[in-house]
Write an enzyme that holds these catalytic residues in place. Structure first.
Site, PDB file in Angstrom:
ATOM      1  N   SER A   1       0.797  -1.221   0.000  1.00 38.96           N
ATOM      2  CA  SER A   1       0.000   0.000   0.000  1.00 38.96           C
ATOM      3  C   SER A   1       0.837   1.282   0.000  1.00 38.96           C
ATOM      4  CB  SER A   1      -0.927  -0.082   1.220  1.00 38.96           C
ATOM      5  OG  SER A   1      -1.767   1.017   1.306  1.00 38.96           O
TER       6      SER A   1
ATOM      7  N   ALA B   1     -10.730   8.610   7.741  1.00 34.72           N
ATOM      8  CA  ALA B   1     -10.220   9.948   7.450  1.00 34.72           C
ATOM      9  C   ALA B   1      -9.083   9.878   6.420  1.00 34.72           C
ATOM     10  CB  ALA B   1      -9.734  10.598   8.742  1.00 34.72           C
TER      11      ALA B   1
ATOM     12  N   ARG C   1      -4.298   4.306  20.951  1.00 32.46           N
ATOM     13  CA  ARG C   1      -4.594   2.935  20.510  1.00 32.46           C
ATOM     14  C   ARG C   1      -3.310   2.272  19.995  1.00 32.46           C
ATOM     15  NH1 ARG C   1      -4.550   3.088  14.931  1.00 32.46           N
ATOM     16  NH2 ARG C   1      -5.263   0.949  14.747  1.00 32.46           N
ATOM     17  N   PRO C   2      -3.224   0.944  20.165  1.00 34.38           N
ATOM     18  CA  PRO C   2      -2.060   0.264  19.604  1.00 34.38           C
ATOM     19  C   PRO C   2      -2.234   0.169  18.094  1.00 34.38           C
ATOM     20  CG  PRO C   2      -3.572  -1.349  20.556  1.00 34.38           C
ATOM     21  CD  PRO C   2      -4.164   0.004  20.822  1.00 34.38           C
TER      22      PRO C   2
HETATM   23  C1  16G Z   1      -4.332  -0.411   7.343  1.00 33.14           C
HETATM   24  C2  16G Z   1      -5.805  -0.409   7.031  1.00 33.14           C
HETATM   25  C3  16G Z   1      -6.352   0.987   7.149  1.00 33.14           C
HETATM   26  C4  16G Z   1      -6.066   1.537   8.538  1.00 33.14           C
HETATM   27  C5  16G Z   1      -4.595   1.439   8.862  1.00 33.14           C
HETATM   28  C6  16G Z   1      -4.358   1.770  10.331  1.00 33.14           C
HETATM   29  C7  16G Z   1      -7.018  -1.801   5.442  1.00 33.14           C
HETATM   30  C8  16G Z   1      -7.155  -2.218   4.018  1.00 33.14           C
HETATM   31  N1  16G Z   1      -6.061  -0.900   5.681  1.00 33.14           N
HETATM   32  O1  16G Z   1      -3.620   0.346   6.407  1.00 33.14           O
HETATM   33  O2  16G Z   1      -7.727   0.913   6.938  1.00 33.14           O
HETATM   34  O3  16G Z   1      -6.464   2.876   8.626  1.00 33.14           O
HETATM   35  O4  16G Z   1      -4.160   0.116   8.648  1.00 33.14           O
HETATM   36  O5  16G Z   1      -3.037   1.527  10.668  1.00 33.14           O
HETATM   37  O6  16G Z   1      -7.714  -2.264   6.319  1.00 33.14           O
HETATM   38  P1  16G Z   1      -2.545   1.484  12.171  1.00 33.14           P
HETATM   39  O7  16G Z   1      -3.328   0.413  12.889  1.00 33.14           O
HETATM   40  O8  16G Z   1      -1.098   1.208  12.064  1.00 33.14           O
HETATM   41  O9  16G Z   1      -2.814   2.842  12.746  1.00 33.14           O
HETATM   42 MG    MG Z   2      -3.624   1.236   0.223  1.00 35.03          MG
END
Ligand code: 16G
Ligand code: MG
Length: 531
Positions: free
Chosen positions: A65, A361, A485-486
């Site tokens: 991604s 967001a 949050r983790p």
């Molecule tokens: C991933 C998720 C995204 C989320 C992000 C949070 C999918 C396809 N992608 O990129 O939606 O906002 O993780 O990341 O589900 P974090 O947990 O590291 O903050």
């Molecule tokens: Mg992506």
């Protein structure tokens, strides 16, 4: 025995002894060259997943991604194009961490037994990858896994993540009442392109849309979409389209960069009155932006998209700007519910609504029409030409939206449609509400697993007492809001804060981050004191 060939194939893709893998929010993700054994094993599990679904096609996407080019990742896609059922994530992690080649075989046998899988069923898998340099190596590993279990496998090449989700859904619904379209890239472009033209033709034509494609797979794909649409209603200029030169993917560009830094990407000069958007590296997120007459940058993120699209209930995460939530509730008078971060959580909440809009967001989201809404639309008998037209437009709208997952290209066409129909500029759209200043910080701690949350991640239940500390800090700031949050994708804890002014917001964010660091085993540098 179905799995007897597995150890021999597995030996070609040995697991690094010192790494523990975890199927996180969006699958496995880490340095690309460390993922060979994992991707091989995901191929094996995809076969079992397909057999557990009576031979329906399962998708495997190789992508990381918006992350750095050296990273890569892999995730499984379930039959209707949705994220892998959560109960299978533990199998993925267990298989990825099996220590020996013989253990890989035993874990497969265990999963087959636990899920009562008929391993004589022919498994089917559709796979694809993004433009990353480690892609070919990982694709080779995946193909070995598929071969070891004699899977009927189809390679869809280099496409966006949402395109593979779409293809998987098309393959599994072909010939049924829920048929979703032609399971090809051309079919994708034809479906979304023609729905778009049905909705906008006859209206005033839009000006050029400038697209920052993050030097990723969105660049070639959106050009193909434009060739297919072939109309002055879709006049685009693609920037950051270099998928060949190493070191460019997502660097200083793309949706994540623009959202996190609140500024335009490198390689794009904003001209007042111009219209701009950014995809992320695998084209499942989109954000829009523009410069006002004074040259000031304005971001239209996933929250703004949600408020533009919402005509029914919506789902947000804790990261939704407080102003967007108030706008949806107080001005649009629509219900909004909160879900945990990560597409799978939002998606499931939105499925419960007749027409559910969900957006993070960060620009990932879509609209879901649940079966009751589709039946109502099917049975609707128009009593006037205007009603017939409205029903026709709703069908076209449904065809315009990739319901399987958030999709930068489909979302882009959706936003364009609404703007064209309303004859709105980006600045008109931006008028709806003004974002509260916000800040997202990262704190590295000894053990992020001690962080547990409830209330859609807005309240900590562990470490004990920390939420009270956060609450007492927040109480000092007008319109203050903060949560901890983790992360589900990184070994860190995230701290989000918003408040009435930029100064207050930053002070709130750093004070909460400092408290997390001090009280919950902060590692490395303490978040810089804000003064
Ligand atoms: C991933 C998720 C995204 C989320 C992000 C949070 C999918 C396809 N992608 O990129 O939606 O906002 O993780 O990341 O589900 P974090 O947990 O590291 O903050
Ligand atoms: Mg992506």
């Amino acid at each position: 025995m179905p799995f007897t060939k597995v150890p021999e194939y597995s030996a070609k893709h040995p697991k690094p002894a010192d790494i523990t893998y975890e199927y996180g929010t969006a699958g496995f993700r880490t340095i690309g060259e460390n993922l060979e054994s994992t991707v091989f094993r995901v191929g094996l599990l995809a076969a079992l997943r397909s057999q557990s679904k009576q031979g329906q096609v399962i998708g495997v996407m190789i992508t990381a991604s918006h992350n750095h080019e050296r990273d890569n990742g892999v995730k499984l896609i379930d039959p209707l194009g949705e994220m892998l059922q959560q109960s299978w994530e533990a199998y993925c992690s267990k298989l990825a961490n099996a220590a020996s080649d013989a253990d890989v075989q035993s874990v497969l046998e265990e999963v087959a037994r636990a899920e009562k899988i008929d391993t004589s069923i022919k498994a089917k898998v559709a796979y694809a990858r993004d433009t990353r340099p480690s892609g070919p190596l990982l694709q080779g590993a995946l193909e070995d896994g598929l071969e070891a279990l004699n899977v009927e496998a189809t390679n869809y090449g280099i496409i966006s993540t949402p395109q593979l989700h779409y293809i998987v859904r098309c393959l599994n619904t072909a010939g049924t009442r829920a048929a979703y379209g032609e399971p090809t890239e051309t079919g994708y472009n034809a479906k979304y392109g023609s729905a778009y033209l049905r909705l906008v033709e006859g209206k005033e034509k839009p000006t050029t849309l400038h697209i920052d494609a993050a030097n990723g797979v969105g660049a070639p794909q959106v050009r193909k979409l434009a060739e297919s649409i072939n109309s002055p209603y879709f006049n685009i200029e693609v920037h950051n389209h270099d998928t060949e030169t190493l070191g460019k993917l997502n660097i200083d560009c793309g949706a994540d960069y623009v959202k996190s830094n609140q500024r335009q990407p490198a390689g794009v000069t904003l001209i007042p009155g111009g219209r701009y958007c950014s995809f992320d590296g695998d084209a499942d997120r989109i954000v829009f932006y523009y410069a006002d007459e004074a040259g000031r940058f304005h971001l239209l993120d996933g929250d703004k998209i949600a408020t533009l699209v919402a005509t029914s209930a919506s789902v947000q995460t804790a990261y939704a700007n407080g102003s967007s939530t108030s706008f949806i509730k107080d001005s649009l008078k629509l219900p909004t519910v909160f879900a945990k971060t990560g597409v799978k959580h939002l998606h499931h909440e939105a499925e419960k609504m007749a027409i559910g809009v969900y957006f993070e967001a960060n620009g990932h989201g879509t609209v879901l029409f649940n079966p009751s809404a589709v039946t109502a639309l099917t049975n609707a008998t128009p009593t006037s030409p205007a009603q017939a037209d409205a029903i026709e437009r709703l069908w076209a709208l449904r065809d315009l939206i990739n319901e399987s997952v958030g999709d930068a290209m489909s979302d882009m066409l959706l936003v364009e449609t609404i703007l064209i129909c309303k004859q709105w500029t980006l600045a008109d759209w931006d008028q709806a509400y003004t974002d509260l200043p916000s800040r997202l910080l990262k704190v590295v701690v000894n053990d992020r697993s001690v962080f547990q949350t409830t209330n859609a991640e807005q309240t900590l239940t562990s470490p004990a007492g920390l939420q009270d500390v956060v609450d007492s800090i927040v109480a000092k700031f007008p319109k203050g809001r903060s949560f901890v949050r983790p992360s589900g994708t990184e070994d860190a804890v995230r701290v989000y804060a918003e408040a009435a002014t930029r100064h207050d917001c930053d002070q709130l964010a750093y004070t909460v981050a400092g408290a997390v660091f001090d009280k919950a085993g902060g590692r490395g540098e303490r978040p810089a004191e804000f003064l």
